[in-house]
Scaffold this motif. Structure first.
Motif, PDB file in Angstrom:
ATOM      1  N   TRP A   1       0.849  -1.157   0.022  1.00  0.00           N
ATOM      2  CA  TRP A   1       0.151  -0.154  -0.259  1.00  0.00           C
ATOM      3  C   TRP A   1       0.895   1.231   0.034  1.00  0.00           C
ATOM      4  CZ3 TRP A   1      -5.218  -0.144  -0.526  1.00  0.00           C
ATOM      5  CH2 TRP A   1      -5.793  -1.294  -0.427  1.00  0.00           C
ATOM      6  N   HIS A   2       2.167   1.077  -0.462  1.00  0.00           N
ATOM      7  CA  HIS A   2       2.928   2.267  -0.250  1.00  0.00           C
ATOM      8  C   HIS A   2       2.428   3.672  -1.251  1.00  0.00           C
ATOM      9  CE1 HIS A   2       6.200   0.379   1.742  1.00  0.00           C
ATOM     10  NE2 HIS A   2       6.134  -0.481   0.846  1.00  0.00           N
ATOM     11  N   ARG A   3       1.812   3.426  -2.275  1.00  0.00           N
ATOM     12  CA  ARG A   3       1.334   4.397  -2.990  1.00  0.00           C
ATOM     13  C   ARG A   3      -0.046   5.165  -2.172  1.00  0.00           C
ATOM     14  NH1 ARG A   3       2.616   4.459  -8.579  1.00  0.00           N
ATOM     15  NH2 ARG A   3       4.810   4.833  -8.667  1.00  0.00           N
ATOM     16  N   ALA A   4      -0.577   4.491  -1.305  1.00  0.00           N
ATOM     17  CA  ALA A   4      -1.765   5.198  -0.623  1.00  0.00           C
ATOM     18  C   ALA A   4      -1.460   6.466  -0.180  1.00  0.00           C
ATOM     19  CB  ALA A   4      -2.140   4.368   0.691  1.00  0.00           C
ATOM     20  N   GLU A   5      -0.131   6.824   0.396  1.00  0.00           N
ATOM     21  CA  GLU A   5       0.309   8.116   0.919  1.00  0.00           C
ATOM     22  C   GLU A   5       0.139   9.192  -0.596  1.00  0.00           C
ATOM     23  OE1 GLU A   5       4.164   9.096   2.341  1.00  0.00           O
ATOM     24  OE2 GLU A   5       4.378   6.970   2.403  1.00  0.00           O
ATOM     25  N   VAL A   6       0.641   8.719  -1.483  1.00  0.00           N
ATOM     26  CA  VAL A   6       0.671   9.568  -2.590  1.00  0.00           C
ATOM     27  C   VAL A   6      -0.744   9.876  -3.099  1.00  0.00           C
ATOM     28  CG1 VAL A   6       1.655   9.882  -5.169  1.00  0.00           C
ATOM     29  CG2 VAL A   6       2.805   8.247  -3.303  1.00  0.00           C
ATOM     30  N   PHE A   7      -1.645   8.887  -3.246  1.00  0.00           N
ATOM     31  CA  PHE A   7      -2.842   9.594  -3.377  1.00  0.00           C
ATOM     32  C   PHE A   7      -3.511  10.348  -2.525  1.00  0.00           C
ATOM     33  CE2 PHE A   7      -2.831   5.257  -5.481  1.00  0.00           C
ATOM     34  CZ  PHE A   7      -3.225   5.775  -6.970  1.00  0.00           C
ATOM     35  N   THR A   8      -3.349  10.263  -1.067  1.00  0.00           N
ATOM     36  CA  THR A   8      -3.514  11.086  -0.066  1.00  0.00           C
ATOM     37  C   THR A   8      -3.016  12.447  -0.341  1.00  0.00           C
ATOM     38  OG1 THR A   8      -3.710   9.339   1.730  1.00  0.00           O
ATOM     39  CG2 THR A   8      -3.579  11.640   2.330  1.00  0.00           C
ATOM     40  N   ALA A   9      -1.857  12.615  -0.930  1.00  0.00           N
ATOM     41  CA  ALA A   9      -1.416  13.980  -0.892  1.00  0.00           C
ATOM     42  C   ALA A   9      -2.045  14.557  -2.224  1.00  0.00           C
ATOM     43  CB  ALA A   9       0.035  13.699  -1.406  1.00  0.00           C
ATOM     44  N   VAL A  10      -2.393  13.892  -3.145  1.00  0.00           N
ATOM     45  CA  VAL A  10      -3.400  14.634  -4.165  1.00  0.00           C
ATOM     46  C   VAL A  10      -4.672  15.100  -3.553  1.00  0.00           C
ATOM     47  CG1 VAL A  10      -4.554  14.192  -6.372  1.00  0.00           C
ATOM     48  CG2 VAL A  10      -2.562  13.289  -5.973  1.00  0.00           C
ATOM     49  N   ALA A  11      -5.252  14.244  -2.794  1.00  0.00           N
ATOM     50  CA  ALA A  11      -6.652  14.661  -1.950  1.00  0.00           C
ATOM     51  C   ALA A  11      -6.309  15.801  -1.154  1.00  0.00           C
ATOM     52  CB  ALA A  11      -7.326  13.429  -1.216  1.00  0.00           C
TER      53      ALA A  11
ATOM     54  N   ARG B   1       1.417  26.687  -2.545  1.00  0.00           N
ATOM     55  CA  ARG B   1       1.867  25.251  -1.900  1.00  0.00           C
ATOM     56  C   ARG B   1       1.138  24.192  -1.958  1.00  0.00           C
ATOM     57  NH1 ARG B   1       3.318  29.952   0.084  1.00  0.00           N
ATOM     58  NH2 ARG B   1       5.095  30.379   1.325  1.00  0.00           N
ATOM     59  N   ALA B   2      -0.274  24.380  -2.151  1.00  0.00           N
ATOM     60  CA  ALA B   2      -1.019  23.389  -2.611  1.00  0.00           C
ATOM     61  C   ALA B   2      -0.543  22.674  -3.967  1.00  0.00           C
ATOM     62  CB  ALA B   2      -2.558  23.565  -2.485  1.00  0.00           C
ATOM     63  N   VAL B   3      -0.540  23.558  -4.928  1.00  0.00           N
ATOM     64  CA  VAL B   3      -0.004  23.161  -6.352  1.00  0.00           C
ATOM     65  C   VAL B   3       1.375  22.265  -6.182  1.00  0.00           C
ATOM     66  CG1 VAL B   3       0.938  24.016  -8.697  1.00  0.00           C
ATOM     67  CG2 VAL B   3      -1.284  25.085  -7.401  1.00  0.00           C
ATOM     68  N   ALA B   4       2.053  22.853  -5.517  1.00  0.00           N
ATOM     69  CA  ALA B   4       3.565  22.009  -5.300  1.00  0.00           C
ATOM     70  C   ALA B   4       3.321  20.716  -4.686  1.00  0.00           C
ATOM     71  CB  ALA B   4       4.549  22.915  -4.411  1.00  0.00           C
TER      72      ALA B   4
ATOM     73  N   GLY C   1       4.212  17.345  -6.837  1.00  0.00           N
ATOM     74  CA  GLY C   1       5.105  16.233  -6.350  1.00  0.00           C
ATOM     75  C   GLY C   1       4.591  14.934  -6.501  1.00  0.00           C
ATOM     76  N   ALA C   2       3.301  14.760  -6.087  1.00  0.00           N
ATOM     77  CA  ALA C   2       2.471  13.563  -6.208  1.00  0.00           C
ATOM     78  C   ALA C   2       2.201  13.208  -7.485  1.00  0.00           C
ATOM     79  CB  ALA C   2       1.203  13.714  -5.201  1.00  0.00           C
ATOM     80  N   LEU C   3       1.999  14.096  -8.347  1.00  0.00           N
ATOM     81  CA  LEU C   3       1.516  13.580  -9.714  1.00  0.00           C
ATOM     82  C   LEU C   3       2.856  13.161 -10.614  1.00  0.00           C
ATOM     83  CD1 LEU C   3      -0.941  16.402 -10.776  1.00  0.00           C
ATOM     84  CD2 LEU C   3      -1.335  14.032 -10.289  1.00  0.00           C
ATOM     85  N   ARG C   4       4.157  13.707  -9.908  1.00  0.00           N
ATOM     86  CA  ARG C   4       5.208  13.026 -10.635  1.00  0.00           C
ATOM     87  C   ARG C   4       5.478  11.702 -10.380  1.00  0.00           C
ATOM     88  NH1 ARG C   4       9.652  16.128 -12.306  1.00  0.00           N
ATOM     89  NH2 ARG C   4      11.131  14.325 -11.715  1.00  0.00           N
ATOM     90  N   ILE C   5       5.146  11.402  -9.135  1.00  0.00           N
ATOM     91  CA  ILE C   5       5.367   9.921  -8.614  1.00  0.00           C
ATOM     92  C   ILE C   5       4.341   8.951  -9.376  1.00  0.00           C
ATOM     93  CG2 ILE C   5       5.004   8.208  -6.720  1.00  0.00           C
ATOM     94  CD1 ILE C   5       6.176  10.468  -5.065  1.00  0.00           C
ATOM     95  N   LEU C   6       2.979   9.450  -9.401  1.00  0.00           N
ATOM     96  CA  LEU C   6       2.223   8.528 -10.191  1.00  0.00           C
ATOM     97  C   LEU C   6       2.195   8.641 -11.641  1.00  0.00           C
ATOM     98  CD1 LEU C   6      -1.115   9.973  -8.249  1.00  0.00           C
ATOM     99  CD2 LEU C   6      -0.228   7.727  -8.020  1.00  0.00           C
TER     100      LEU C   6
ATOM    101  N   TRP D   1      12.338   5.479 -11.484  1.00  0.00           N
ATOM    102  CA  TRP D   1      10.918   6.026 -11.071  1.00  0.00           C
ATOM    103  C   TRP D   1      10.845   5.875  -9.247  1.00  0.00           C
ATOM    104  CZ3 TRP D   1      11.461   1.088 -12.349  1.00  0.00           C
ATOM    105  CH2 TRP D   1      10.748   0.002 -11.671  1.00  0.00           C
ATOM    106  N   THR D   2      10.023   6.755  -8.734  1.00  0.00           N
ATOM    107  CA  THR D   2       9.516   6.431  -7.393  1.00  0.00           C
ATOM    108  C   THR D   2       8.328   5.959  -7.002  1.00  0.00           C
ATOM    109  OG1 THR D   2      10.794   8.876  -7.163  1.00  0.00           O
ATOM    110  CG2 THR D   2       9.467   8.145  -5.334  1.00  0.00           C
ATOM    111  N   LEU D   3       8.577   4.906  -6.074  1.00  0.00           N
ATOM    112  CA  LEU D   3       7.466   4.096  -5.485  1.00  0.00           C
ATOM    113  C   LEU D   3       6.294   5.090  -4.784  1.00  0.00           C
ATOM    114  CD1 LEU D   3       5.385   1.761  -5.633  1.00  0.00           C
ATOM    115  CD2 LEU D   3       7.220   0.885  -3.763  1.00  0.00           C
ATOM    116  N   ALA D   4       7.261   5.430  -3.675  1.00  0.00           N
ATOM    117  CA  ALA D   4       6.627   6.501  -2.751  1.00  0.00           C
ATOM    118  C   ALA D   4       7.888   7.181  -2.295  1.00  0.00           C
ATOM    119  CB  ALA D   4       6.062   5.536  -1.657  1.00  0.00           C
ATOM    120  N   PRO D   5       7.754   8.194  -1.537  1.00  0.00           N
ATOM    121  CA  PRO D   5       8.899   9.114  -0.892  1.00  0.00           C
ATOM    122  C   PRO D   5       9.660   8.046  -0.196  1.00  0.00           C
ATOM    123  CG  PRO D   5       6.712  10.080  -0.672  1.00  0.00           C
ATOM    124  CD  PRO D   5       6.533   8.939  -1.003  1.00  0.00           C
ATOM    125  N   GLY D   6      11.137   8.385  -0.617  1.00  0.00           N
ATOM    126  CA  GLY D   6      12.127   7.412  -0.070  1.00  0.00           C
ATOM    127  C   GLY D   6      12.273   6.091  -0.648  1.00  0.00           C
TER     128      GLY D   6
END
Length: 290
Positions: free
Chosen positions: A79-89, A195-198, A202-207, A239-244
């Motif tokens: 579920w590592h990508r869960a936090e990326v989707f959360t960032a978009v939300a 800041r919201a756009v940034a 960052g999340a969309l770069r990962i997705l 590519w990046t799966l999740a931060p780090g």
């Protein structure tokens, strides 16, 4: 190593849980105060606090899901990508909140409500203290998790909002100028949106599986090609799966010892922070006279 990662993960979850509890308690206080004095400004700020609570809860959920790891053959990355989707939300909530503030500011230009200054100042001070504590809880982990970063940015934005409400309350108390909260609202909206756009970027770069900013893919290709015995580098993906968690795959054509080439290629990748890499070494076709 796994034990350390487990402890770090638990620390993030504990901090997000504490942040959620503090923000929820203050939200109840602010809503009850707004209803008691009929303050639209405090209700609007309560909506901002609500986005903080939602962000913290979503971040907590994302971190909890990420810790489950790869528990299903159908979901080998867990579920590592869960936090990326959360960032978009979270970014969407921030932009929506800023839009609402802008709309309310414009609407009040012709009919600014009369707001008692003292309750406004008291709630602003309480909000500033709450958000300062929550920001300190989340700051150390904000750079290592998009879920935590999203919640942290929302809290920092609300700190600015609380300062603005405090200033507006003091101006209302001393000058009785009804448009103080309108000016502050516009300033907060203009501060939040970039800041919201940034965060969303960052999340969309990962997705979109764009290569990490700190990895020069062409330089990496050259470094792999420079490994003794390598004649060609192809199917190189970073590519990046999740931060780090940066990932890489590479196919190398080689006329040298495959085991040695593989070890040296992995060292090249590891030196650039690419610990999670899949490298395939293929024997290069031998032309006449080789």
């Amino acid at each position: 190593m796994r034990k350390h990662a487990y402890i770090v993960g638990m620390s993030r979850i504990a901090r997000m849980l504490a942040a959620s509890a503090l923000l929820s308690a203050f939200l109840a206080v602010e809503v009850s105060t707004a209803m008691a004095i009929g303050s639209i400004t405090l209700l609007a700020d309560a909506g901002h606090i609500l986005t903080d609570v939602v962000a913290a809860v979503m971040g907590l959920t994302a971190l909890t899901l990420a810790r489950r790891g790869s528990t299903s053959p159908r979901r080998t990355y867990g579920w590592h990508r869960a936090e990326v989707f959360t960032a978009v939300a979270n970014a969407t909530l921030l932009i929506g909140m800023a839009t609402f503030i802008g709309y309310e500011a414009i609407r009040r230009l012709g009919d600014a409500p009369t707001i008692p200054g003292m309750p406004m100042v008291a709630v602003a001070v309480a909000g500033l203290a709450t958000n300062a504590v929550v920001a300190l809880l989340l700051r150390s982990h904000a750079s290592r998790s998009l879920a935590v970063k999203g919640a942290y940015l929302e809290v920092v934005a609300d700190m600015v909002g609380s300062i603005g409400v405090l200033i507006a309350g003091l101006v209302t108390l001393t000058t009785h100028w009804p448009y103080a909260d309108v000016v502050v609202a516009v300033a907060v909206a203009l501060w939040v949106v970039p800041r919201a756009v940034a965060l969303a970027g960052g999340a969309l770069r990962i997705l979109s599986e764009t290569s990490p900013r700190h990895i020069d893919v062409e330089e990496l290709r050259s470094a792999l090609a420079a490994v003794d015995g390598v004649t060609d580098v192809h199917d190189l993906h970073v590519w990046t799966l999740a931060p780090g968690k940066d990932m890489a795959t590479a196919h190398l054509a080689s006329r040298g010892n495959s085991a040695r080439v593989l070890d040296e290629a992995r060292a090249v990748l590891a030196s650039r922070g690419l610990q999670h890499a899949a490298v395939q070494v293929e024997q290069a076709a031998c032309s006449a006279g080789c």
